[in-house]
Design a protein around this motif. Structure first.
Motif, PDB file in Angstrom:
ATOM      1  N   TRP A 146      -6.593  -5.496  -6.188  1.00 25.18           N
ATOM      2  CA  TRP A 146      -6.221  -6.107  -4.912  1.00 25.18           C
ATOM      3  C   TRP A 146      -6.479  -7.604  -4.926  1.00 25.18           C
ATOM      4  O   TRP A 146      -7.177  -8.116  -5.794  1.00 25.18           O
ATOM      5  CB  TRP A 146      -6.944  -5.441  -3.749  1.00 25.18           C
ATOM      6  CG  TRP A 146      -8.443  -5.585  -3.815  1.00 25.18           C
ATOM      7  CD1 TRP A 146      -9.318  -4.788  -4.508  1.00 25.18           C
ATOM      8  CD2 TRP A 146      -9.232  -6.599  -3.197  1.00 25.18           C
ATOM      9  NE1 TRP A 146     -10.600  -5.250  -4.352  1.00 25.18           N
ATOM     10  CE2 TRP A 146     -10.575  -6.354  -3.548  1.00 25.18           C
ATOM     11  CE3 TRP A 146      -8.938  -7.682  -2.383  1.00 25.18           C
ATOM     12  CZ2 TRP A 146     -11.619  -7.167  -3.103  1.00 25.18           C
ATOM     13  CZ3 TRP A 146      -9.982  -8.480  -1.950  1.00 25.18           C
ATOM     14  CH2 TRP A 146     -11.302  -8.210  -2.304  1.00 25.18           C
ATOM     15  N   GLY A 181      -2.245  -5.177  -2.514  1.00 22.70           N
ATOM     16  CA  GLY A 181      -2.955  -4.193  -3.324  1.00 22.70           C
ATOM     17  C   GLY A 181      -1.993  -3.393  -4.177  1.00 22.70           C
ATOM     18  O   GLY A 181      -0.829  -3.202  -3.818  1.00 22.70           O
ATOM     19  N   GLU A 225      -0.091  -6.264   5.162  1.00 22.93           N
ATOM     20  CA  GLU A 225      -0.229  -6.386   3.723  1.00 22.93           C
ATOM     21  C   GLU A 225       1.129  -6.597   3.085  1.00 22.93           C
ATOM     22  O   GLU A 225       2.165  -6.300   3.672  1.00 22.93           O
ATOM     23  CB  GLU A 225      -0.942  -5.179   3.113  1.00 22.93           C
ATOM     24  CG  GLU A 225      -0.170  -3.895   3.163  1.00 22.93           C
ATOM     25  CD  GLU A 225      -0.913  -2.772   2.441  1.00 22.93           C
ATOM     26  OE1 GLU A 225      -1.213  -2.919   1.246  1.00 22.93           O
ATOM     27  OE2 GLU A 225      -1.185  -1.747   3.078  1.00 22.93           O
TER      28      GLU A 225
END
Length: 90
Positions: free
Chosen positions: A29, A44, A74
């Motif tokens: 990550w 990640g 993310e």
């Protein structure tokens, strides 16, 4: 703490395709920065299983933003445009 424009937060851009650079990456990550948003965006390998291996700081990437159940944004659908890692060992 620095106050930023909410529209410049990654969580305000779900599904948007962006380009940026890997700021740091350790293990599986790290964090991405982009001129399109303020601050860091988590990246990640769990959400990017198509990547052959770890990313390197300085890699230029294209990605989309996904916002999870807890409101955490993310980078997903990551594609390396320019690798900073050099040639990988076979």
């Amino acid at each position: 703490r620095m106050v930023t424009d909410p529209s410049r937060q990654p969580s305000a851009m779900p599904g948007v395709a962006l380009t940026g650079m890997v700021r740091s990456f350790k293990g599986d990550w790290g964090f991405v920065n982009s001129e399109s948003f303020d601050g860091d965006l988590f990246v990640g390998l769990r959400s990017n299983p198509h990547l052959a291996g770890e990313l390197s700081a300085g890699d230029q990437i294209m990605f989309s933003i996904s916002v999870g159940g807890g409101g955490k944004a993310e980078a997903v659908d990551v594609q390396v445009l320019v690798s900073n890692a050099g040639l990988a060992a076979a």
